[in-house]
Enzyme design. Structure first.
Site, PDB file in Angstrom:
ATOM      1  N   ASN A   1       0.841  -1.203   0.000  1.00  0.00           N
ATOM      2  CA  ASN A   1       0.000   0.000   0.000  1.00  0.00           C
ATOM      3  C   ASN A   1       0.875   1.251   0.000  1.00  0.00           C
ATOM      4  O   ASN A   1       1.970   1.278   0.582  1.00  0.00           O
ATOM      5  CB  ASN A   1      -1.029  -0.004   1.135  1.00  0.00           C
ATOM      6  CG  ASN A   1      -0.454  -0.146   2.529  1.00  0.00           C
ATOM      7  OD1 ASN A   1       0.584  -0.749   2.726  1.00  0.00           O
ATOM      8  ND2 ASN A   1      -1.155   0.419   3.508  1.00  0.00           N
TER       9      ASN A   1
ATOM     10  N   ALA B   1      -1.057  12.093   1.276  1.00  0.00           N
ATOM     11  CA  ALA B   1      -1.544  13.151   2.157  1.00  0.00           C
ATOM     12  C   ALA B   1      -2.994  13.508   1.834  1.00  0.00           C
ATOM     13  O   ALA B   1      -3.757  13.902   2.723  1.00  0.00           O
ATOM     14  CB  ALA B   1      -0.647  14.384   2.032  1.00  0.00           C
TER      15      ALA B   1
ATOM     16  N   TYR C   1      -5.853  11.745   1.521  1.00  0.00           N
ATOM     17  CA  TYR C   1      -6.118  10.366   1.951  1.00  0.00           C
ATOM     18  C   TYR C   1      -6.768   9.445   0.912  1.00  0.00           C
ATOM     19  O   TYR C   1      -6.333   8.308   0.737  1.00  0.00           O
ATOM     20  CB  TYR C   1      -6.965  10.350   3.224  1.00  0.00           C
ATOM     21  CG  TYR C   1      -6.290  10.910   4.457  1.00  0.00           C
ATOM     22  CD1 TYR C   1      -4.949  11.260   4.464  1.00  0.00           C
ATOM     23  CD2 TYR C   1      -7.012  11.088   5.634  1.00  0.00           C
ATOM     24  CE1 TYR C   1      -4.337  11.777   5.599  1.00  0.00           C
ATOM     25  CE2 TYR C   1      -6.412  11.605   6.778  1.00  0.00           C
ATOM     26  CZ  TYR C   1      -5.065  11.945   6.753  1.00  0.00           C
ATOM     27  OH  TYR C   1      -4.469  12.447   7.875  1.00  0.00           O
TER      28      TYR C   1
ATOM     29  N   CYS D   1      -4.024   0.569  -2.555  1.00  0.00           N
ATOM     30  CA  CYS D   1      -3.961  -0.682  -1.782  1.00  0.00           C
ATOM     31  C   CYS D   1      -2.896  -1.626  -2.343  1.00  0.00           C
ATOM     32  O   CYS D   1      -2.581  -1.596  -3.544  1.00  0.00           O
ATOM     33  CB  CYS D   1      -5.301  -1.404  -1.807  1.00  0.00           C
ATOM     34  SG  CYS D   1      -6.551  -0.703  -0.728  1.00  0.00           S
TER      35      CYS D   1
ATOM     36  N   GLU E   1      -3.104  -4.788  -2.944  1.00  0.00           N
ATOM     37  CA  GLU E   1      -3.608  -5.724  -3.959  1.00  0.00           C
ATOM     38  C   GLU E   1      -3.609  -5.065  -5.331  1.00  0.00           C
ATOM     39  O   GLU E   1      -3.287  -5.702  -6.348  1.00  0.00           O
ATOM     40  CB  GLU E   1      -5.032  -6.173  -3.617  1.00  0.00           C
ATOM     41  CG  GLU E   1      -5.134  -6.996  -2.346  1.00  0.00           C
ATOM     42  CD  GLU E   1      -5.347  -6.150  -1.092  1.00  0.00           C
ATOM     43  OE1 GLU E   1      -4.891  -4.987  -1.056  1.00  0.00           O
ATOM     44  OE2 GLU E   1      -5.953  -6.662  -0.148  1.00  0.00           O
TER      45      GLU E   1
ATOM     46  N   CYS F   1     -10.094  -5.166   0.721  1.00  0.00           N
ATOM     47  CA  CYS F   1     -11.226  -4.234   0.833  1.00  0.00           C
ATOM     48  C   CYS F   1     -12.191  -4.475  -0.334  1.00  0.00           C
ATOM     49  O   CYS F   1     -11.868  -5.203  -1.295  1.00  0.00           O
ATOM     50  CB  CYS F   1     -10.732  -2.786   0.843  1.00  0.00           C
ATOM     51  SG  CYS F   1     -10.270  -2.158  -0.785  1.00  0.00           S
TER      52      CYS F   1
ATOM     53  N   CYS G   1     -10.828  -3.694  -3.790  1.00  0.00           N
ATOM     54  CA  CYS G   1      -9.815  -4.665  -4.243  1.00  0.00           C
ATOM     55  C   CYS G   1     -10.447  -5.995  -4.608  1.00  0.00           C
ATOM     56  O   CYS G   1      -9.960  -6.690  -5.501  1.00  0.00           O
ATOM     57  CB  CYS G   1      -8.726  -4.837  -3.193  1.00  0.00           C
ATOM     58  SG  CYS G   1      -7.609  -3.426  -3.172  1.00  0.00           S
TER      59      CYS G   1
HETATM   60  N1  THU Z   1      -5.183  -1.699   2.728  1.00  0.00           N
HETATM   61  C1  THU Z   1      -4.617  -2.460   1.743  1.00  0.00           C
HETATM   62  O1  THU Z   1      -3.617  -2.076   1.118  1.00  0.00           O
HETATM   63  N2  THU Z   1      -5.180  -3.656   1.460  1.00  0.00           N
HETATM   64  C2  THU Z   1      -6.179  -4.220   2.176  1.00  0.00           C
HETATM   65  O2  THU Z   1      -6.541  -5.354   1.912  1.00  0.00           O
HETATM   66  C3  THU Z   1      -6.813  -3.478   3.275  1.00  0.00           C
HETATM   67  C4  THU Z   1      -6.375  -2.074   3.431  1.00  0.00           C
HETATM   68  C5  THU Z   1      -4.528  -0.439   3.080  1.00  0.00           C
HETATM   69  C6  THU Z   1      -5.216   0.811   2.655  1.00  0.00           C
HETATM   70  C7  THU Z   1      -4.633   1.805   3.637  1.00  0.00           C
HETATM   71  O3  THU Z   1      -3.379   2.269   3.151  1.00  0.00           O
HETATM   72  C8  THU Z   1      -4.394   0.994   4.893  1.00  0.00           C
HETATM   73  O4  THU Z   1      -4.397  -0.357   4.476  1.00  0.00           O
HETATM   74  C9  THU Z   1      -5.437   1.207   5.963  1.00  0.00           C
HETATM   75  O5  THU Z   1      -6.691   1.080   5.469  1.00  0.00           O
END
Ligand code: THU
Length: 143
Positions: free
Chosen positions: A50, A54, A56, A61, A63, A96, A99
């Site tokens: 991930n 800044a 947000y 992610c 994935e 998520c 993803c």
């Molecule tokens: N995040 C991922 O990269 N993959 C996931 O499967 C769940 C969430 C990241 C997004 C964000 O940078 C951090 O985790 C918190 O949500």
């Protein structure tokens, strides 16, 4: 062997790739580092982490990053995915919603999605269990 049964060595390679990727994550805002690894149809593994921002909502992610690496390397199908997060106290780190849809583009319903943290392997799901009754490329082709 079915396309969806992972060998021990494939599972180990996915775990190692996802854990290495997690160490590279850029997550200064959430401090929640995630790594992901995808096994492609050629038996290769692609990883991603991930990358927060800044602004947000612009964060990426793990994935999505791993899928991008797969496509860049001319991979076309995801046979298995492994995600490493900080779980499992608050539950394992599962992909998520966004993803899950991104994985749906390149993976079959039975594609295994494994989760883990730095010390242990968690449960194994399938894409269809995490994203039932999903919308995908076939819907457009049938139109
Ligand atoms: N995040 C991922 O990269 N993959 C996931 O499967 C769940 C969430 C990241 C997004 C964000 O940078 C951090 O985790 C918190 O949500």
């Amino acid at each position: 062997m079915s396309n969806f049964s992972l060998t021990k060595s494939q599972q180990q390679a996915l775990l190692q790739a996802a854990r290495s990727a997690q160490l590279k994550a850029y997550a200064p805002y959430s401090n929640y580092k995630v790594g992901a690894a995808v096994l492609d149809e050629q038996g290769r593994i692609h990883s991603g982490c991930n990358v927060e921002n800044a602004a947000y909502p612009e964060g990426l992610c793990a994935e999505a990053a791993a899928l991008s690496a797969m496509v860049l390397a001319s991979g076309s199908r995801a046979l298995a995915v492994l995600v490493v997060g900080n779980g499992n106290a608050g539950g394992w780190t599962t992909p998520c919603g966004g993803c899950r849809q991104k994985l749906r583009e390149f993976g079959a319903a039975e594609m295994p999605i494994l989760v883990a943290n730095a010390t242990e392997l968690g449960p194994r799901y399938t894409l269809s269990a995490l994203l039932p009754e999903s919308f995908g490329p076939d819907h457009l082709n049938a139109g």
